[in-house]
Write a protein that holds these residues in place. Structure first.
Motif, mmCIF file in Angstrom:
data_model
loop_
_atom_site.group_PDB
_atom_site.id
_atom_site.type_symbol
_atom_site.label_atom_id
_atom_site.label_comp_id
_atom_site.label_asym_id
_atom_site.label_seq_id
_atom_site.Cartn_x
_atom_site.Cartn_y
_atom_site.Cartn_z
ATOM 1 N N ASP A 571 18.064 -0.837 43.642
ATOM 2 C CA ASP A 571 17.771 -1.655 43.063
ATOM 3 C C ASP A 571 16.358 -2.562 43.894
ATOM 4 O O ASP A 571 15.546 -3.143 42.819
ATOM 5 C CB ASP A 571 18.545 -3.911 43.133
ATOM 6 N N ARG A 572 15.885 -1.697 44.778
ATOM 7 C CA ARG A 572 14.201 -1.953 45.215
ATOM 8 C C ARG A 572 13.464 -0.983 45.467
ATOM 9 O O ARG A 572 13.760 0.112 44.043
ATOM 10 C CB ARG A 572 14.249 -1.834 46.961
ATOM 11 N N THR A 573 11.922 -1.022 44.916
ATOM 12 C CA THR A 573 10.814 0.085 44.495
ATOM 13 C C THR A 573 11.533 1.070 45.367
ATOM 14 O O THR A 573 10.408 1.020 46.893
ATOM 15 C CB THR A 573 9.884 -0.696 44.210
ATOM 16 N N ILE A 574 11.854 1.876 45.342
ATOM 17 C CA ILE A 574 11.682 3.436 46.142
ATOM 18 C C ILE A 574 11.750 5.041 45.844
ATOM 19 O O ILE A 574 11.838 4.684 43.709
ATOM 20 C CB ILE A 574 13.333 3.280 47.135
ATOM 21 N N PHE A 575 11.366 5.277 46.389
ATOM 22 C CA PHE A 575 10.606 7.441 46.437
ATOM 23 C C PHE A 575 11.522 8.368 46.177
ATOM 24 O O PHE A 575 12.244 7.983 47.121
ATOM 25 C CB PHE A 575 9.407 7.016 45.998
ATOM 26 N N ALA A 576 11.712 9.377 45.464
ATOM 27 C CA ALA A 576 12.400 10.457 45.861
ATOM 28 C C ALA A 576 12.283 11.372 46.754
ATOM 29 O O ALA A 576 13.045 11.731 47.757
ATOM 30 C CB ALA A 576 12.640 11.113 45.092
ATOM 31 N N PHE A 577 10.913 10.723 47.548
ATOM 32 C CA PHE A 577 10.024 11.301 48.591
ATOM 33 C C PHE A 577 10.839 10.715 50.145
ATOM 34 O O PHE A 577 10.593 11.713 51.102
ATOM 35 C CB PHE A 577 8.392 11.738 48.508
ATOM 36 N N TYR A 578 10.802 9.727 49.840
ATOM 37 C CA TYR A 578 12.052 9.123 50.996
ATOM 38 C C TYR A 578 12.947 10.524 51.386
ATOM 39 O O TYR A 578 13.273 10.061 52.935
ATOM 40 C CB TYR A 578 12.872 7.916 50.547
ATOM 41 N N SER A 579 13.510 11.402 50.478
ATOM 42 C CA SER A 579 14.179 12.988 50.723
ATOM 43 C C SER A 579 13.961 13.482 51.947
ATOM 44 O O SER A 579 14.933 14.394 52.612
ATOM 45 C CB SER A 579 15.315 13.206 49.774
ATOM 46 N N ILE A 580 12.957 12.956 52.791
ATOM 47 C CA ILE A 580 12.331 14.231 53.990
ATOM 48 C C ILE A 580 12.849 13.959 54.815
ATOM 49 O O ILE A 580 13.059 14.953 55.577
ATOM 50 C CB ILE A 580 10.313 14.330 53.344
ATOM 51 N N ALA A 581 13.379 13.023 54.927
ATOM 52 C CA ALA A 581 13.928 12.237 56.663
ATOM 53 C C ALA A 581 15.356 13.535 56.444
ATOM 54 O O ALA A 581 15.937 13.590 57.939
ATOM 55 C CB ALA A 581 14.058 11.265 56.822
ATOM 56 N N PHE A 582 15.805 13.667 55.080
ATOM 57 C CA PHE A 582 17.386 14.238 55.729
ATOM 58 C C PHE A 582 17.290 15.856 54.948
ATOM 59 O O PHE A 582 17.699 16.289 54.751
ATOM 60 C CB PHE A 582 18.752 13.436 54.691
ATOM 61 N N THR A 583 16.415 16.345 54.794
ATOM 62 C CA THR A 583 16.047 16.963 54.456
ATOM 63 C C THR A 583 16.329 18.818 55.314
ATOM 64 O O THR A 583 17.328 19.267 54.703
ATOM 65 C CB THR A 583 14.678 17.631 53.906
ATOM 66 N N PRO A 584 15.981 18.353 56.067
ATOM 67 C CA PRO A 584 17.052 19.280 57.114
ATOM 68 C C PRO A 584 18.552 19.725 56.538
ATOM 69 O O PRO A 584 19.048 20.829 57.108
ATOM 70 C CB PRO A 584 16.170 18.422 58.151
ATOM 71 N N TRP A 585 18.553 18.558 56.795
ATOM 72 C CA TRP A 585 20.502 18.458 57.156
ATOM 73 C C TRP A 585 21.050 18.991 55.510
ATOM 74 O O TRP A 585 22.276 19.113 55.397
ATOM 75 C CB TRP A 585 20.830 17.105 57.291
ATOM 76 N N VAL A 586 20.055 18.674 54.147
ATOM 77 C CA VAL A 586 20.459 19.737 53.018
ATOM 78 C C VAL A 586 19.961 20.790 53.404
ATOM 79 O O VAL A 586 21.319 21.556 53.294
ATOM 80 C CB VAL A 586 19.515 18.864 52.131
#
Length: 653
Positions: A571-586
């Protein structure tokens, strides 16, 4: 009830009289014929009573210390590798040849059946350190660095992949010479830290002058900020080393270096996880050419710094897993060789790699608080690795021992170290009286946590204010995105839309060779990698639950830590680029599934050929898609129609 003939299998070499008493051994019963050991067979005893067609064989019950634990799973940790054998101290763990124990006849069962043949308990074989090491790590892992050639090739391949990642990250890094997206906060804060020692005020509308290399508007009044300081310090130090405020290259130098090093680390980590230099190269190569990794290594935000530290911590724990298992093999074998009780197993001593992971996680939290989730998940993961290692090594009460000897010390070391490191990252805030909120305790005597020293009391109050800011951040944004869509890049973040996008006519022809130009930076991963990665998560979950493969748990751990918690804050203002933190695990999850598709090297080449070709075609498609998207990731000026061809989904615009 009577046993069938298939259940009777006296061991070759058993005394002939035992065979005789087993009921006139017959070939069709699966027993050796008379005279197989060179001695005449005694006359058979009278046949069994009616209704009993074959002798009854009663194995001697296992001694308590020989009771088998639950079956070991297919791979991994106990969770053990297929080549690792079965745990010592179990019936399955004894040598196959131990079945050659002798048989003896005992009294018939009370219901009047024929003679009973009891198998004597086999002598228990004690595994040595080499055998335990192979059980705990697997033959492939042990062979990975067994020769100098293997070690050299591993490093050469990793450095080659890293060089590719460096080119894609550093090529024209200073373009655009404008503050991109949230660089307006972190670049200026970074420079303020190296100049003032704290985040200071920049006045009104400082960006145009800053982009021209003018930092004279930096004041001395403390500026409010909402993230810890480690990432901003690194950005500021990169600016100091790279040419100062005047150079846009220097603004992004630190994150580009960290992003490039992340490619190197992932290559080496994947090599350890999958016991293969080739698969390590595939994993590192996918991160090297993925758009999320490229864009976030070319933009000075805190998230790529967070990714670097949590990935480094994960790598340290993978090394700790291997080192501690080697140590366990040696110490457990020594106990067994001395005939000592192994109910509790050996201690493993100080774990330097685990300590290093705790330091790195403290730095991650000192970059963004979301590093806390990685500390929690990785802490549980490393203790589970310890528990399954003790189980595989034959420690009887492995769960209790793992809790006392591994979990409790791990909690003290990892949590305690991370807390100390995190507080230490605020050193410049403590040492500069002008830092924001530094004097709160002095200005508010008797308030807050009064049992703490003034400095810590002020820091705690400042953290309370920062937490309130993040908790209440719900102002709408054009590019905010629900976490569910991150994994398929449903709503990527547009970082930059340049002035060149308004060019038309001759100016546009000169800039991009078309009548209408576009210049954009879109923080989106390679769609093929992320869409395939989303499907791979489901496969890895199945493999984890059904086969208990430790590698499946490892590759999913970063997703649990870096992605799952954001659903609590959707419900907060959050963004898809936060996913860089787990990109290596993808990437790791995708590569893990690719290894399942290809199969192990022990399969015949013909059995793997089709899968290898298919995976090769898939990787070629990934490379082509990355080449197609790179201009949109790097902010090139291109024809508008070319840019529009990259907007595969309406949500990407």
């Amino acid at each position: 009830m009577p046993q069938s003939p298939d259940a009777v299998d006296p061991t070759p070499g058993a005394p002939d009289d035992a065979r005789a008493r087993a009921g006139a051994a017959r070939p069709e019963d699966g027993l050796a014929p008379p005279g197989t050991n060179g001695a005449p067979h005694p006359a058979p005893l009278p046949g069994p009573p009616a209704g009993w067609s074959t002798p009854y064989v009663a194995p001697v019950p296992l001694e308590p210390e020989q009771e088998s634990p639950p079956d070991e799973p297919r791979t991994g940790d106990g969770w053990a590798d297929p080549s690792a054998g079965t745990p010592s101290g179990t019936a399955a763990g004894t040598a196959a040849g131990d079945a050659a124990g002798t048989q003896t006849a005992v009294d018939a069962p009370p219901w009047g059946a024929g003679p009973v043949v009891a198998t004597a308990a086999p002598e228990r074989r004690i595994p040595d350190a080499d055998e335990l090491r192979e059980r705990l790590l697997g033959a492939a892992t042990l062979a990975l660095d067994a020769t100098r050639r293997n070690r050299v090739v591993g490093w050469v391949v990793a450095l080659a992949v890293t060089a590719l990642g460096a080119v894609l990250r550093f090529w024209n890094l200073g373009s655009p010479h404008e503050l991109v997206f949230d660089e307006t906060y972190y670049v200026k804060d970074g420079w303020s830290l190296v100049e003032r020692g704290y985040e200071a005020d920049w006045g009104e509308e400082p960006n145009p002058r800053f982009e021209q290399g003018d930092a004279s508007m930096l004041g001395t009044k403390a500026e409010y900020f909402v993230h810890p300081q480690v990432g901003k310090w690194l950005i500021g130090l990169g600016m100091r080393l790279g040419g100062g405020v005047e150079s846009a290259f220097s603004w992004r130098l630190a994150v580009a270096v960290l992003g490039t090093l992340s490619v190197l680390m992932l290559t080496r980590i994947a090599r350890r996880l999958f016991a293969s230099t080739a698969w390590g190269a595939v994993a590192g190569g996918l991160l090297a050419i993925d758009g999320m990794g490229i864009v976030m290594s070319r933009t000075s935000l805190l998230d790529p710094v967070l990714m670097f530290f949590v990935l480094a911590a994960f790598g340290a724990l993978v090394l700790d897993r291997e080192q501690s298992r080697r140590r366990l093999a040696v110490r457990q074998a020594a106990l067994l060789a001395e005939g000592k009780e192994t109910e509790f197993g050996p201690g493993l001593g100080w774990r330097w790699w685990r300590f290093a992971a705790a330091v790195l996680l403290g730095l991650a939290i000192g970059t963004k608080w979301s590093g806390l989730y990685f500390l929690a998940v990785f802490g549980v993961l490393t203790v589970l690795w310890d528990a399954t290692a003790r189980r595989t090594a034959g420690v009887r009460v492995w769960a209790a021992v793992a809790f006392v000897r591994d979990a409790v010390p791990a909690a003290f070391v990892m949590v305690g170290t991370a807390v100390v490191v995190y507080v230490g990252t605020w050193w410049s805030w403590f040492t500069n009286a002008g830092s924001y909120g530094r004097q709160w305790a002095a200005e508010h005597p008797g308030e807050g946590l009064t049992f703490l020293p003034e400095g810590l009391r002020s820091l705690f109050e400042f953290h309370r204010q920062m937490w309130n800011f993040h908790r209440d951040l719900d102002s709408p944004h054009t590019y905010q995105a629900h976490p569910l869509g991150w994994i398929v890049q449903w709503r990527p973040t547009s970082f930059f839309w340049g002035d060149e996008s308004g060019l038309t006519g001759p100016d546009a022809q000169a800039a991009c060779g078309a009548d209408h130009c576009a210049r954009a930076i879109l923080a989106i991963g390679n769609p093929v990698v992320w869409w395939a990665g989303a499907a791979a998560i489901l496969v890895a979950l199945f493999w984890l639950v059904w086969y208990r493969d430790w590698r499946a748990g490892a590759v999913l751990s970063g997703l649990v830590a870096g992605w799952a918690p954001w659903f609590l804050y959707s419900d907060r203002t959050i963004f898809a680029f936060y996913s860089i933190a787990f990109t290596p695990w993808v990437v790791l999850t995708l590569v893990y599934v690719l290894t399942l598709v290809v199969g192990p090297p022990t399969l015949p080449p013909r059995a793997r050929r089709g899968a290898i070709i298919g995976v090769g075609v898939f990787l070629a498609v990934v490379v082509l898609v990355s080449a197609f998207f790179y201009p949109i990731w790097a902010g090139w000026t291109v024809p508008y129609d070319f840019w529009h061809q990259h907007m595969w989904l309406r949500q990407w615009v």
